[in-house]
Scaffold this motif. Structure first.
Motif, short mmCIF file in Angstrom:
data_model
loop_
_atom_site.label_atom_id
_atom_site.label_comp_id
_atom_site.label_asym_id
_atom_site.label_seq_id
_atom_site.Cartn_x
_atom_site.Cartn_y
_atom_site.Cartn_z
N ASP A 56 3.19 -0.55 -3.19
CA ASP A 56 4.11 0.28 -2.40
C ASP A 56 4.27 1.69 -2.96
O ASP A 56 4.89 2.54 -2.33
CB ASP A 56 5.48 -0.39 -2.27
N ASP A 86 1.53 4.23 9.81
CA ASP A 86 2.34 3.17 9.21
C ASP A 86 1.69 2.70 7.92
O ASP A 86 0.56 3.09 7.59
CB ASP A 86 2.51 1.99 10.18
N LEU A 143 1.40 -0.94 5.77
CA LEU A 143 1.64 -2.37 5.74
C LEU A 143 1.38 -2.92 4.34
O LEU A 143 0.29 -2.74 3.78
CB LEU A 143 0.73 -3.09 6.74
N SER A 183 5.59 -4.88 15.02
CA SER A 183 6.34 -3.63 15.14
C SER A 183 5.43 -2.43 14.88
O SER A 183 5.56 -1.38 15.52
CB SER A 183 7.53 -3.61 14.19
N CYS A 184 4.50 -2.60 13.95
CA CYS A 184 3.54 -1.54 13.64
C CYS A 184 2.65 -1.24 14.84
O CYS A 184 2.46 -0.08 15.22
CB CYS A 184 2.70 -1.95 12.44
N THR A 209 -3.16 -0.47 4.62
CA THR A 209 -2.87 -1.86 4.27
C THR A 209 -3.12 -2.01 2.77
O THR A 209 -4.25 -1.84 2.31
CB THR A 209 -3.78 -2.84 5.05
N ILE A 219 0.40 -9.34 4.79
CA ILE A 219 0.93 -8.79 6.03
C ILE A 219 1.55 -9.91 6.87
O ILE A 219 0.93 -10.94 7.11
CB ILE A 219 -0.19 -8.10 6.83
N HIS A 220 2.78 -9.68 7.30
CA HIS A 220 3.48 -10.68 8.12
C HIS A 220 3.36 -10.31 9.60
O HIS A 220 3.34 -9.13 9.96
CB HIS A 220 4.95 -10.76 7.71
N ASP A 239 5.43 -10.44 12.13
CA ASP A 239 6.49 -9.64 12.75
C ASP A 239 6.38 -8.17 12.36
O ASP A 239 6.63 -7.27 13.17
CB ASP A 239 7.87 -10.19 12.40
N ARG A 240 5.97 -7.92 11.11
CA ARG A 240 5.80 -6.53 10.66
C ARG A 240 4.60 -5.89 11.36
O ARG A 240 4.64 -4.72 11.76
CB ARG A 240 5.60 -6.51 9.14
#
Length: 241
Positions: free
Chosen positions: A81, A94, A96, A107-108, A77, A100-101, A103-104
């Motif tokens: 990027d 993953d 993030l 899925s994670c 997290t 952090i949203h 929906d993201r």
């Protein structure tokens, strides 16, 4: 699924905790503000999952992973990027980006929970039988294939998402994590020397003290492997009468 949040920002930890409250499958068992706190917590609580910040005062998230012998599942997290490629090189599940949203995160977590279920199923199967020196395994690397007796494999070495298998003059690569392999091997015959290496105990020729309380093991073919400080005392016990 037990998780630890590692982030030097208290508000970031609180925000992630609030987001995760929507997922009863994930239990937050601890929080750490820096890598040293996290290392101690990981060793004592043995989480299944780490939510890990990268840029922290002192040691980074990558430094933390270098400092532990067997890492749980990892989700980075971070607000940056540019670390994404390196994150996946160290087998993170993953990555993030902050903020952090939901929906993201959803899925994670779907990916993480699926991976966790697979690991638990494999552990259950592996608990019934461990691979030992008398077993023979099939190794495939590209177009080349071998049937290899595990007694002939002197060393396994982690290399990103792959493992390098050392036997005779060969060093083929297999697509597997060292953690998963470690759980399949008989620990009376194979030893997790560090987060990067598993050694065949029957190949050990000599042992000497090394830096920071670790050990340096020399194998019968001349290869030398470091045993981490955390594993050194256990290794001495196993190799003593």
């Amino acid at each position: 699924m037990k998780a630890i949040i590692v982030d030097d920002e208290r508000l970031a930890r609180k925000e992630l905790t609030n987001l995760l409250s929507a997922y009863p499958e994930v239990e937050i068992i601890g929080e750490a503000a820096n890598a040293d706190e996290a290392i101690a917590m990981i060793e004592s609580k043995r989480p299944d999952l780490l939510f890990l910040d990268i840029q922290m005062p002192g040691k980074t998230g990558f430094d933390l992973l270098e400092s532990i012998d067997a890492a749980p599942l990892v989700i980075f997290t971070t607000a940056y990027d540019e670390y994404a490629l390196k994150a996946f090189e160290v087998n993170a599940l993953d990555y993030l980006l902050k903020p952090i949203h939901q929906d993201r995160l959803k899925s994670c977590l779907e990916k993480v929970l699926k991976e966790h279920k697979t690991i638990k199923e494999e552990e259950h199967e592996q608990a019934e039988y461990k691979l030992g020196l008398k077993d023979q395994v099939f190794v495939k690397d590209g177009d080349k294939c071998w049937f290899v007796k595990l007694a002939d494999v002197r060393l396994f070495e982690s290399d990103g998402n792959y493992i390098k298998v050392y036997f005779e003059q060969n060093k083929p690569m297999i697509h597997k994590s060292l953690n998963a392999l470690d759980k399949k091997l008989d620990d009376r015959a194979f030893f997790r020397a560090s987060r990067k290496h598993i050694i065949n105990l029957s190949w050990v020729e000599s042992i000497e003290s090394w830096f920071n309380g670790g050990l340096l093991v020399k194998l019968k073919n001349g290869d030398k492997v470091e045993v981490s400080r955390r594993q050194a005392s256990r290794f001495k016990e196993m190799m003593s009468l």
